[in-house]
Design an enzyme around this catalytic site. Structure first.
Site, short mmCIF file in Angstrom:
data_model
loop_
_atom_site.label_atom_id
_atom_site.label_comp_id
_atom_site.label_asym_id
_atom_site.label_seq_id
_atom_site.Cartn_x
_atom_site.Cartn_y
_atom_site.Cartn_z
N TYR A 26 0.80 -1.23 0.00
CA TYR A 26 0.00 0.00 0.00
C TYR A 26 0.83 1.28 0.00
O TYR A 26 0.27 2.38 0.07
CB TYR A 26 -0.94 -0.01 1.21
N HIS A 103 -9.23 1.72 -5.02
CA HIS A 103 -8.34 0.79 -4.32
C HIS A 103 -6.90 1.18 -4.60
O HIS A 103 -6.55 1.43 -5.77
CB HIS A 103 -8.58 -0.65 -4.76
#
Ligand code: CA2
Length: 146
Positions: A26, A103
Site C-alpha cells: 500500500y 483501491h
C-alpha cells in the site's frame, strides 16, 4: 448563498494503518497524506471534501446515508468490506450522486477473493492499482462535474 456540498471521502477498515504497515502493498503514504492529497486536489478545482475513516461497517453505512442528504459525490475505499458487504452496497446504491470506488492496490492482480467487489457494479467508476493517486483522479473527476 448556499455553500457547495462537499465530496465525501470514505475509507474503510484498517486504512488507518496506511504507511505504518505493509508498505510493499500500500506504499508509505499515511491516511493523513491521503486526506491532504484529496483536500489539495479538491481545493485546486474549487470544491471541498469531508474525509472520514472507520473500521466499522455500520458507521460507514450511516455516513453513506448522511451523504445522500449532504454530499455532491462520494469517493470510497471500502477496504475489506469491498469483498464482503451486501449491506454497504445496499446503502451505496441509494446515492443519487457520483460514486467512485478506489483501491490503492490492483485487487485483480491479488488473491482470487479480492477480485470480486460488491461495489463496482453500482459505482460510477472504479480505480485500482494507481496507489494513492487513485484518490486524486477520483476527486478530480467529481469536481469537474460540478
Ligand atoms: O487496495 C486497496 O485499497 C484495498 O481496498 C485495501 C484493503 C484490502 O482489503 C482490499 O482488498 C484492497 C485493505 C486495507 C488495509 O490497509 C492496510 C494498510 C496498512 C497496513 C495494513 C492494512
Amino acid at each position: 448563498m448556499t455553500a457547495e456540498r462537499p465530496i465525501f471521502v470514505l475509507n474503510g477498515p484498517n486504512l488507518n494503518l496506511l504507511g505504518l504497515r505493509e508498505p510493499h502493498l500500500y506504499g508509505s503514504a499515511t491516511l493523513d497524506d491521503v486526506e491532504q492529497l484529496c483536500r489539495s486536489t479538491a481545493g485546486q478545482a474549487g470544491c471541498e471534501i469531508d474525509a472520514r475513516q472507520s473500521n466499522h461497517e455500520g458507521v460507514l453505512i450511516d455516513w453513506v446515508h448522511e451523504a445522500r442528504q449532504s454530499a455532491s459525490g462520494v469517493v470510497i475505499n471500502p477496504g475489506g468490506f469491498t469483498h464482503t458487504s451486501v449491506a454497504l452496497r445496499d446503502a451505496l446504491v441509494t446515492l443519487e450522486v457520483p460514486l467512485v470506488e478506489v483501491h490503492i492496490s490492483n485487487i485483480h492482480a491479488r488473491e482470487e477473493f479480492r477480485h470480486h467487489s460488491y461495489v463496482s457494479g453500482i459505482a460510477t467508476g472504479v480505480i485500482a492499482g494507481l496507489g494513492i493517486a487513485g484518490y486524486r483522479a477520483a476527486i478530480d473527476y467529481i469536481c469537474r462535474l460540478q
